[in-house]
Design a protein around this motif. Structure first.
Motif, mmCIF file in Angstrom:
data_model
loop_
_atom_site.group_PDB
_atom_site.id
_atom_site.type_symbol
_atom_site.label_atom_id
_atom_site.label_comp_id
_atom_site.label_asym_id
_atom_site.label_seq_id
_atom_site.Cartn_x
_atom_site.Cartn_y
_atom_site.Cartn_z
ATOM 1 N N TYR A 1 -18.295 -10.983 16.099
ATOM 2 C CA TYR A 1 -18.284 -10.538 14.699
ATOM 3 C C TYR A 1 -18.203 -11.719 13.739
ATOM 4 C CZ TYR A 1 -16.442 -8.202 10.496
ATOM 5 O OH TYR A 1 -16.229 -7.759 9.211
ATOM 6 N N SER A 2 -17.322 -12.678 14.028
ATOM 7 C CA SER A 2 -17.104 -13.797 13.113
ATOM 8 C C SER A 2 -18.267 -14.778 13.138
ATOM 9 C CB SER A 2 -15.798 -14.509 13.466
ATOM 10 O OG SER A 2 -14.702 -13.625 13.424
ATOM 11 N N LEU A 3 -18.701 -15.194 14.323
ATOM 12 C CA LEU A 3 -19.748 -16.216 14.418
ATOM 13 C C LEU A 3 -21.092 -15.686 13.929
ATOM 14 C CD1 LEU A 3 -18.835 -17.828 17.859
ATOM 15 C CD2 LEU A 3 -18.325 -18.674 15.571
ATOM 16 N N THR A 4 -21.431 -14.456 14.307
ATOM 17 C CA THR A 4 -22.695 -13.885 13.834
ATOM 18 C C THR A 4 -22.686 -13.711 12.323
ATOM 19 O OG1 THR A 4 -22.860 -12.692 15.930
ATOM 20 C CG2 THR A 4 -24.321 -12.007 14.160
ATOM 21 N N SER A 5 -21.566 -13.303 11.769
ATOM 22 C CA SER A 5 -21.469 -13.145 10.321
ATOM 23 C C SER A 5 -21.575 -14.491 9.613
ATOM 24 C CB SER A 5 -20.151 -12.456 9.958
ATOM 25 O OG SER A 5 -20.077 -11.162 10.520
ATOM 26 N N VAL A 6 -20.997 -15.538 10.192
ATOM 27 C CA VAL A 6 -21.099 -16.871 9.581
ATOM 28 C C VAL A 6 -22.562 -17.296 9.496
ATOM 29 C CG1 VAL A 6 -20.621 -19.316 9.964
ATOM 30 C CG2 VAL A 6 -18.791 -17.655 10.169
ATOM 31 N N VAL A 7 -23.290 -17.164 10.600
ATOM 32 C CA VAL A 7 -24.705 -17.564 10.604
ATOM 33 C C VAL A 7 -25.501 -16.726 9.609
ATOM 34 C CG1 VAL A 7 -26.782 -17.729 12.019
ATOM 35 C CG2 VAL A 7 -24.573 -18.391 12.972
ATOM 36 N N GLY A 8 -25.293 -15.412 9.615
ATOM 37 C CA GLY A 8 -26.043 -14.549 8.710
ATOM 38 C C GLY A 8 -25.724 -14.785 7.252
ATOM 39 N N VAL A 9 -24.438 -14.927 6.923
ATOM 40 C CA VAL A 9 -24.042 -15.151 5.531
ATOM 41 C C VAL A 9 -24.572 -16.485 5.025
ATOM 42 C CG1 VAL A 9 -22.072 -15.579 4.017
ATOM 43 C CG2 VAL A 9 -22.024 -13.650 5.594
ATOM 44 N N LEU A 10 -24.465 -17.536 5.816
ATOM 45 C CA LEU A 10 -24.946 -18.852 5.374
ATOM 46 C C LEU A 10 -26.461 -18.853 5.184
ATOM 47 C CD1 LEU A 10 -22.801 -21.367 7.466
ATOM 48 C CD2 LEU A 10 -22.421 -20.534 5.145
ATOM 49 N N LEU A 11 -27.193 -18.228 6.093
ATOM 50 C CA LEU A 11 -28.648 -18.199 5.975
ATOM 51 C C LEU A 11 -29.089 -17.398 4.757
ATOM 52 C CD1 LEU A 11 -31.444 -18.849 7.126
ATOM 53 C CD2 LEU A 11 -31.248 -16.791 8.540
ATOM 54 N N LEU A 12 -28.572 -16.188 4.612
ATOM 55 C CA LEU A 12 -28.995 -15.338 3.497
ATOM 56 C C LEU A 12 -28.538 -15.887 2.154
ATOM 57 C CD1 LEU A 12 -28.345 -11.790 5.023
ATOM 58 C CD2 LEU A 12 -30.512 -13.013 4.817
ATOM 59 N N SER A 13 -27.317 -16.393 2.081
ATOM 60 C CA SER A 13 -26.817 -16.917 0.798
ATOM 61 C C SER A 13 -27.535 -18.189 0.390
ATOM 62 C CB SER A 13 -25.310 -17.164 0.896
ATOM 63 O OG SER A 13 -25.021 -18.145 1.869
ATOM 64 N N SER A 14 -27.886 -19.042 1.347
ATOM 65 C CA SER A 14 -28.626 -20.259 0.987
ATOM 66 C C SER A 14 -30.040 -19.934 0.513
ATOM 67 C CB SER A 14 -28.668 -21.220 2.175
ATOM 68 O OG SER A 14 -29.258 -20.603 3.311
ATOM 69 N N LEU A 15 -30.694 -18.980 1.179
ATOM 70 C CA LEU A 15 -32.026 -18.566 0.718
ATOM 71 C C LEU A 15 -31.959 -17.927 -0.663
ATOM 72 C CD1 LEU A 15 -33.441 -17.057 4.039
ATOM 73 C CD2 LEU A 15 -34.311 -19.078 2.846
ATOM 74 N N ALA A 16 -30.991 -17.024 -0.864
ATOM 75 C CA ALA A 16 -30.859 -16.389 -2.174
ATOM 76 C C ALA A 16 -30.453 -17.399 -3.241
ATOM 77 C CB ALA A 16 -29.829 -15.259 -2.093
ATOM 78 N N GLY A 17 -29.545 -18.325 -2.911
ATOM 79 C CA GLY A 17 -29.153 -19.342 -3.879
ATOM 80 C C GLY A 17 -30.295 -20.226 -4.280
ATOM 81 N N TYR A 18 -31.164 -20.587 -3.331
ATOM 82 C CA TYR A 18 -32.346 -21.403 -3.661
ATOM 83 C C TYR A 18 -33.298 -20.646 -4.567
ATOM 84 C CZ TYR A 18 -36.861 -23.688 -2.978
ATOM 85 O OH TYR A 18 -38.085 -24.279 -3.180
ATOM 86 N N ALA A 19 -33.509 -19.353 -4.287
ATOM 87 C CA ALA A 19 -34.407 -18.555 -5.127
ATOM 88 C C ALA A 19 -33.856 -18.409 -6.543
ATOM 89 C CB ALA A 19 -34.623 -17.184 -4.488
ATOM 90 N N PHE A 20 -32.572 -18.119 -6.673
ATOM 91 C CA PHE A 20 -31.974 -17.939 -8.001
ATOM 92 C C PHE A 20 -31.879 -19.267 -8.767
ATOM 93 C CE2 PHE A 20 -29.883 -13.975 -6.241
ATOM 94 C CZ PHE A 20 -30.624 -13.108 -7.025
ATOM 95 N N ALA A 21 -31.773 -20.376 -8.062
ATOM 96 C CA ALA A 21 -31.580 -21.659 -8.745
ATOM 97 C C ALA A 21 -32.890 -22.328 -9.127
ATOM 98 C CB ALA A 21 -30.757 -22.599 -7.862
ATOM 99 N N LYS A 22 -33.913 -22.266 -8.268
ATOM 100 C CA LYS A 22 -35.102 -23.088 -8.481
ATOM 101 C C LYS A 22 -36.409 -22.303 -8.620
ATOM 102 C CE LYS A 22 -32.939 -26.979 -8.357
ATOM 103 N NZ LYS A 22 -32.821 -27.814 -9.592
ATOM 104 N N LYS A 23 -36.407 -21.009 -8.394
ATOM 105 C CA LYS A 23 -37.622 -20.227 -8.525
ATOM 106 C C LYS A 23 -37.621 -19.479 -9.853
ATOM 107 C CE LYS A 23 -40.213 -20.182 -5.791
ATOM 108 N NZ LYS A 23 -41.297 -21.171 -5.571
ATOM 109 N N ARG A 24 -38.793 -19.298 -10.414
ATOM 110 C CA ARG A 24 -38.957 -18.589 -11.688
ATOM 111 C C ARG A 24 -39.676 -17.275 -11.415
ATOM 112 N NH1 ARG A 24 -36.012 -22.136 -12.304
ATOM 113 N NH2 ARG A 24 -36.016 -23.815 -13.853
ATOM 114 N N PHE A 25 -39.018 -16.152 -11.716
ATOM 115 C CA PHE A 25 -39.631 -14.849 -11.540
ATOM 116 C C PHE A 25 -39.005 -13.895 -12.543
ATOM 117 C CE2 PHE A 25 -36.200 -15.390 -8.485
ATOM 118 C CZ PHE A 25 -35.407 -14.278 -8.696
ATOM 119 N N PRO A 26 -39.718 -12.829 -12.937
ATOM 120 C CA PRO A 26 -39.206 -11.901 -13.952
ATOM 121 C C PRO A 26 -37.919 -11.220 -13.482
ATOM 122 C CG PRO A 26 -41.561 -11.582 -13.606
ATOM 123 C CD PRO A 26 -41.101 -12.505 -12.530
ATOM 124 N N GLY A 27 -36.944 -11.156 -14.390
ATOM 125 C CA GLY A 27 -35.686 -10.483 -14.100
ATOM 126 C C GLY A 27 -34.742 -11.279 -13.228
#
Length: 324
Positions: free
Chosen positions: A127-153
């Motif tokens: 539970y802990s290790l799988t969640s760490v990998v999933g949270v880090l991967l998804l949050s880094s991808l989402a953080g990159y999109a919100f920080a450096k990509k331009r899209f409506p809304g």
């Protein structure tokens, strides 16, 4: 009106010593001049230290004693947990039971020889290790999109997602459980792990960190023909190592200590985690030393994770990008 030039240490000497502080043989400063300059340097160093940090000897001793008392109060529960877990199964008698003798490992043998605790330990690690990998991967991808990509809304979507932090977890737990139950996820590993992967705090931290990275890096990579996934893998991820390590330790601690969601979603004994399983032992009239030995076993991985990731804490918290 121009200000007068700053005086050198030799010019700041009082009239008396200045005469005795003349140059020695060969034009080198004499012994008196060197002593005077050392006194001036010590005075300048004292002035550079904040007054609150200097204090008196009594104040420093008082602060030291206060820190010692705070350390003892903090460490005492862990000491009591370890000592009582090594005691024989008997009634607890304070403060006599806190004396570190006689000691034995019967409680740990009982815990490790049981059929449930190793399974609970495996469930918690998964539970802990799988969640760490999933949270880090998804949050880094989402953080990159919100920080450096331009899209409506983009801003509306980000702040709507971040507003989840203000909603109490207990409010969303019931509809989440109902949705997972309709999908057949009750008493399964995916039903335990998947709902915890969307972490608004992790996305916010990643977005704030990536915003500090210079846009020139990404523009140069695009000119070289890199795709977005290549930019993310070759530029963003290597620069995210400090914040990934820090956030990974925190996410591991959050999931390792999680109690309510594993209690709700894992309805069989085989799907319990350590926190839920140890709590269930108290309802089965299990001896106290056995319960505390299970708590020590649950504490060791947390402490090890902290020791591994502590050197990244300061770097990950204070880092804000590349400064040129």
């Amino acid at each position: 009106m121009t200000s007068a030039p700053a005086k050198t240490p030799r010019e700041q000497l009082p009239p008396g010593p200045r005469k005795a502080a003349g140059p020695g043989k060969g034009g080198a400063p004499g012994p008196a001049a060197r002593r005077a300059e050392r006194r001036l340097r010590r005075a300048a160093n004292r002035d550079s230290v904040p007054h609150a940090m200097r204090g008196s000897t009594g104040g420093r001793i008082g602060r030291g004693l206060l820190l010692v008392v705070a350390a003892v109060v903090t460490v005492f529960p862990f000491y009591a947990m370890v000592v009582l877990s090594l005691k024989p199964a008997a009634a607890v008698d304070f403060p006599g039971s806190l004396v570190p003798w006689p000691l034995g490992g019967e409680a740990y043998e009982s815990v490790m020889n049981s059929q449930d605790v190793p399974r609970w330990l495996f469930n918690t690690l998964l539970y802990s290790l799988t969640s760490v990998v999933g949270v880090l991967l998804l949050s880094s991808l989402a953080g990159y999109a919100f920080a450096k990509k331009r899209f409506p809304g983009r801003e509306a979507m980000f702040w709507s997602f971040l507003s989840m932090v203000m909603v109490p977890y207990h409010v969303t737990m019931i509809p989440t459980f109902a949705m997972i139950a309709k999908l057949g996820g009750v008493d399964t590993y995916w039903g335990l792990i998947v709902p915890t992967l969307a972490n608004a705090q992790a996305v916010f931290l990643m977005r704030q960190f990536i915003q500090g990275l210079p846009d020139e890096l990404f523009e140069a990579a695009r000119l070289d023909g890199c795709s977005e996934l290549q930019i993310f893998g070759r530029i963003v991820l290597p620069l995210l190592k400090p914040i990934l390590a820090t956030l990974g330790v925190f996410v591991f601690l959050w999931h390792w200590n999680d109690f309510l969601w594993p209690l709700v979603i894992g309805q069989s004994t085989d799907m319990r985690t350590l926190t839920v399983g140890i709590a269930s032992l108290q309802q089965q009239n299990v001896p106290l030393n056995v319960v505390l030995s299970g708590s020590v076993i649950a504490f060791v991985p947390i402490f090890a994770a902290y020791l591994v990731g502590q050197r990244y804490f300061t770097e990950g918290v204070t880092a804000s990008g590349i400064k040129g």
